[in-house]
Design an enzyme around this catalytic site. Structure first.
Site, mmCIF file in Angstrom:
data_model
loop_
_atom_site.group_PDB
_atom_site.id
_atom_site.type_symbol
_atom_site.label_atom_id
_atom_site.label_comp_id
_atom_site.label_asym_id
_atom_site.label_seq_id
_atom_site.Cartn_x
_atom_site.Cartn_y
_atom_site.Cartn_z
ATOM 1 N N HIS A 289 21.365 1.837 -31.700
ATOM 2 C CA HIS A 289 20.225 2.719 -31.418
ATOM 3 C C HIS A 289 20.249 3.939 -32.342
ATOM 4 O O HIS A 289 21.203 4.163 -33.086
ATOM 5 C CB HIS A 289 20.228 3.144 -29.946
ATOM 6 C CG HIS A 289 21.472 3.863 -29.489
ATOM 7 N ND1 HIS A 289 21.706 5.197 -29.745
ATOM 8 C CD2 HIS A 289 22.537 3.418 -28.782
ATOM 9 C CE1 HIS A 289 22.863 5.539 -29.201
ATOM 10 N NE2 HIS A 289 23.397 4.492 -28.619
ATOM 11 N N ASP B 73 18.669 15.511 -20.405
ATOM 12 C CA ASP B 73 19.147 14.153 -20.724
ATOM 13 C C ASP B 73 20.574 14.283 -21.260
ATOM 14 O O ASP B 73 20.772 14.704 -22.395
ATOM 15 C CB ASP B 73 18.208 13.539 -21.778
ATOM 16 C CG ASP B 73 18.498 12.070 -22.067
ATOM 17 O OD1 ASP B 73 19.460 11.527 -21.498
ATOM 18 O OD2 ASP B 73 17.756 11.480 -22.869
ATOM 19 N N GLU C 25 26.068 12.510 -25.277
ATOM 20 C CA GLU C 25 24.706 13.003 -25.552
ATOM 21 C C GLU C 25 24.539 14.429 -25.058
ATOM 22 O O GLU C 25 24.910 14.771 -23.933
ATOM 23 C CB GLU C 25 23.690 12.106 -24.842
ATOM 24 C CG GLU C 25 22.250 12.566 -24.979
ATOM 25 C CD GLU C 25 21.288 11.665 -24.229
ATOM 26 O OE1 GLU C 25 20.094 11.669 -24.585
ATOM 27 O OE2 GLU C 25 21.729 10.971 -23.291
ATOM 28 N N ASP D 277 0.824 -1.213 0.000
ATOM 29 C CA ASP D 277 0.000 0.000 0.000
ATOM 30 C C ASP D 277 0.859 1.264 0.000
ATOM 31 O O ASP D 277 0.405 2.333 0.402
ATOM 32 C CB ASP D 277 -0.951 0.003 1.199
ATOM 33 C CG ASP D 277 -0.217 -0.064 2.536
ATOM 34 O OD1 ASP D 277 1.007 -0.304 2.509
ATOM 35 O OD2 ASP D 277 -0.861 0.110 3.582
ATOM 36 N N HIS E 275 20.749 0.332 -21.199
ATOM 37 C CA HIS E 275 19.940 0.828 -20.079
ATOM 38 C C HIS E 275 20.382 0.155 -18.780
ATOM 39 O O HIS E 275 19.562 -0.348 -18.010
ATOM 40 C CB HIS E 275 18.444 0.603 -20.340
ATOM 41 C CG HIS E 275 17.910 1.479 -21.428
ATOM 42 N ND1 HIS E 275 16.748 1.206 -22.108
ATOM 43 C CD2 HIS E 275 18.375 2.624 -21.966
ATOM 44 C CE1 HIS E 275 16.522 2.144 -23.020
ATOM 45 N NE2 HIS E 275 17.505 3.013 -22.951
ATOM 46 N N ARG F 102 29.205 6.627 -25.120
ATOM 47 C CA ARG F 102 28.095 7.418 -25.664
ATOM 48 C C ARG F 102 28.293 8.863 -25.222
ATOM 49 O O ARG F 102 28.748 9.117 -24.105
ATOM 50 C CB ARG F 102 26.748 6.889 -25.166
ATOM 51 C CG ARG F 102 25.533 7.630 -25.714
ATOM 52 C CD ARG F 102 24.229 6.877 -25.498
ATOM 53 N NE ARG F 102 23.837 6.701 -24.112
ATOM 54 C CZ ARG F 102 23.919 5.544 -23.448
ATOM 55 N NH1 ARG F 102 24.413 4.450 -24.048
ATOM 56 N NH2 ARG F 102 23.535 5.455 -22.188
ATOM 57 N N TYR G 43 29.642 0.521 -28.960
ATOM 58 C CA TYR G 43 29.641 -0.459 -27.880
ATOM 59 C C TYR G 43 30.227 -1.759 -28.425
ATOM 60 O O TYR G 43 29.627 -2.387 -29.299
ATOM 61 C CB TYR G 43 28.212 -0.703 -27.372
ATOM 62 C CG TYR G 43 27.437 0.584 -27.190
ATOM 63 C CD1 TYR G 43 27.458 1.272 -25.982
ATOM 64 C CD2 TYR G 43 26.710 1.143 -28.256
ATOM 65 C CE1 TYR G 43 26.762 2.471 -25.837
ATOM 66 C CE2 TYR G 43 26.018 2.333 -28.110
ATOM 67 C CZ TYR G 43 26.053 2.998 -26.897
ATOM 68 O OH TYR G 43 25.370 4.183 -26.764
ATOM 69 N N ASP H 142 24.806 8.505 -17.849
ATOM 70 C CA ASP H 142 23.638 8.999 -18.591
ATOM 71 C C ASP H 142 22.606 9.400 -17.544
ATOM 72 O O ASP H 142 21.968 8.544 -16.929
ATOM 73 C CB ASP H 142 23.102 7.894 -19.511
ATOM 74 C CG ASP H 142 21.969 8.359 -20.416
ATOM 75 O OD1 ASP H 142 21.348 9.400 -20.114
ATOM 76 O OD2 ASP H 142 21.696 7.670 -21.420
ATOM 77 N N GLU I 66 22.934 11.710 -29.617
ATOM 78 C CA GLU I 66 23.639 10.775 -28.737
ATOM 79 C C GLU I 66 24.188 9.541 -29.460
ATOM 80 O O GLU I 66 23.762 8.418 -29.200
ATOM 81 C CB GLU I 66 22.716 10.331 -27.604
ATOM 82 C CG GLU I 66 21.345 9.825 -28.056
ATOM 83 C CD GLU I 66 20.502 9.325 -26.890
ATOM 84 O OE1 GLU I 66 21.009 8.537 -26.077
ATOM 85 O OE2 GLU I 66 19.326 9.715 -26.820
ATOM 86 N N HIS J 199 16.320 11.685 -29.850
ATOM 87 C CA HIS J 199 14.864 11.642 -29.673
ATOM 88 C C HIS J 199 14.408 13.023 -29.228
ATOM 89 O O HIS J 199 15.182 13.819 -28.689
ATOM 90 C CB HIS J 199 14.474 10.581 -28.634
ATOM 91 C CG HIS J 199 15.197 10.712 -27.318
ATOM 92 N ND1 HIS J 199 14.842 11.629 -26.345
ATOM 93 C CD2 HIS J 199 16.271 10.055 -26.814
ATOM 94 C CE1 HIS J 199 15.651 11.517 -25.306
ATOM 95 N NE2 HIS J 199 16.547 10.571 -25.569
ATOM 96 N N HIS K 225 11.504 10.793 -23.658
ATOM 97 C CA HIS K 225 11.295 10.465 -25.073
ATOM 98 C C HIS K 225 9.990 11.159 -25.449
ATOM 99 O O HIS K 225 8.908 10.585 -25.368
ATOM 100 C CB HIS K 225 11.218 8.958 -25.282
ATOM 101 C CG HIS K 225 12.538 8.273 -25.075
ATOM 102 N ND1 HIS K 225 12.705 6.922 -25.118
ATOM 103 C CD2 HIS K 225 13.777 8.783 -24.835
ATOM 104 C CE1 HIS K 225 13.966 6.612 -24.902
ATOM 105 N NE2 HIS K 225 14.636 7.730 -24.720
#
Length: 436
Positions: free
Chosen positions: A345, A266, A410, A34, A238, A408, A384, A255, A380, A349, A356
């Site tokens: 990727h 971002d 970005e 709860d 991710h 990466r 990899y 990131d 970005e 975006h 996003h």
């Protein structure tokens, strides 16, 4: 922002004409048993109303003679408010949020038909709240059953995305102010993290420092689960476990962005925690950095959205050929997407109320979205070299010295009248700035 929300509603109502638009607030999300998560309003609902409570419905009925904007909200209830927080209530919904009329939420079924009976269409997004989806569909079916006798009423349902998302794509000055603040807070957090991160500390310690600054500077918190990925963890796009110890020769990929006044930043940076790139890390990093710079240069009014991605893909493919990870003719490698095991990727975006953010990227085949001033996109690119990657039959084996490197970079880029503005330029990314 009261006038701002009114202007947004007016623009939307001008688009829907004789339609009626219905928006449902976000549900409360349960963390466990709860215990609920901190409430986060549905972005469309917030964009149009600024109202930040659950169990609410907003109706826009431009054709109604008196009530164009109607709110259904939870009524005041002193006992419940003592436990779970202040409620605006019905009367204040008109005064504070500019509603022409407001009702208790339990009167929705009784009051909604008067705002549908003269509409020629219902605008509603069939979302995750299945019970409310059924409510809207039931009202529509009732209207359809009585349509032959009345000759009026909605004969179709259209998703609100078709009219609303294009409006959200271009940011107003009020929105840009919030997004600049979100960007500036995240810039400060990243710069602090670069100084704080040292070999031997844990990823979660760096995460804690970043998110401490987010809250300290007034952000609502992280815009998404922060990624602090050392070494081969950076090859997981991710990665959010953030529980590994950072080794001496690791690159650290961070990131992380924050949410300020519901608007998001971002940012990604990758840097050597010991202050010195290895030769392999530096080569791959410089490929990604060049890809990002060239992609950003294509983010300007009049250019198609996908051009930045195409430019980044070409530079990354050329770089991977130059160092022997790929072999073949560049155009053919791109056409056959041979770069995808190493860059899987897209290059960016939309960014705004959602990380996003909403807005189309393509208007059918061969008709990409054309960039316009006031839009904000991330840029970005990455490389990899994922452990255990199996090269295609016509591609070379991957030399072990590259394996486990993930990079990466970005930034958040605003399209302006004359080109672009990198809102997150305050975080260094040149090799000379990252090495010490």
């Amino acid at each position: 922002m009261h006038t701002e929300h009114q202007q947004r509603r007016d623009r939307l109502m001008a688009k829907i004409g004789n339609g009626t638009a219905i928006f449902r607030s976000a549900p409360m999300a349960v963390m466990h048993n709860d215990v609920e998560y901190a409430y986060r309003q549905d972005s469309n609902f917030y964009y149009l109303t600024g109202f930040n409570e659950a169990q609410a419905v907003a109706v826009l009925a431009p054709h109604h003679p008196e009530h164009k904007f109607i709110l259904f909200v939870q009524p005041k209830d002193r006992e419940k408010e003592v436990w779970s927080g202040y409620r605006c209530g019905v009367e204040a919904a008109k005064e504070m949020y500019g509603a022409d009329e407001a009702y208790p939420i339990h009167e929705l079924d009784e009051k909604l038909p008067q705002y549908l009976e003269k509409a020629d269409k219902i605008y509603y997004h069939l979302g995750r709240d299945r019970a409310f989806n059924e409510t809207v569909l039931n009202h529509w079916q009732k209207m359809m059953r009585t349509y032959p006798r009345r000759g009026t009423g909605p004969t179709a349902i259209e998703d609100t995305a078709t009219v609303l998302h294009a409006l959200r794509l271009t940011k107003s000055e009020a929105e840009l102010k919030l997004m600049r603040k979100a960007a500036n807070i995240a810039v400060e957090a990243h710069n602090h993290a670069m100084k704080f991160a040292t070999p031997g500390c844990y990823e979660y310690e760096v995460q804690a420092e970043i998110e401490h600054i987010f809250r300290l500077r007034g952000a609502m918190g992280p815009a998404y689960p922060s990624i602090v990925a050392a070494g081969k963890n950076a090859c997981v796009l991710h990665y959010i476990e953030n529980d590994s110890q950072i080794q001496n020769d690791d690159l650290l990929l961070i990131d992380a962005g924050c949410s300020y006044g519901y608007y998001n930043s971002d940012i990604t940076r990758t840097f050597p925690v010991n202050g010195k790139f290895t030769p392999e890390q530096k080569i791959l990093y410089e490929i990604v950095l060049e890809a990002q710079k060239q992609a950003i240069s294509q983010v300007k009014p009049g250019n198609p959205y996908n051009l930045a991605h195409d430019v980044a893909v070409r530079i990354i493919t050329e770089g991977l050929v130059e160092i022997g990870i790929l072999k073949g003719e560049i155009d053919k490698l791109i056409e056959e997407e041979k770069y995808k095991p190493f860059y899987m990727h897209k290059t960016g975006h939309w960014l705004g109320l959602d990380v996003h953010d909403v807005g189309v990227y393509q208007h059918g085949e061969d008709k990409p979205q054309i960039l316009q001033p006031g839009q904000i996109t991330t840029v970005e690119p990455g490389i990899y070299i994922v452990p255990d990657t199996k090269p295609a039959e016509d591609q070379p084996e991957i030399d072990s010295r590259w394996v486990g490197i993930g990079i990466r970079i970005e930034d958040d880029v605003l399209i302006t009248d004359t080109g672009n503005e990198v809102l997150t330029a305050g975080v260094p990314k040149e090799v000379s700035d990252l090495e010490r």
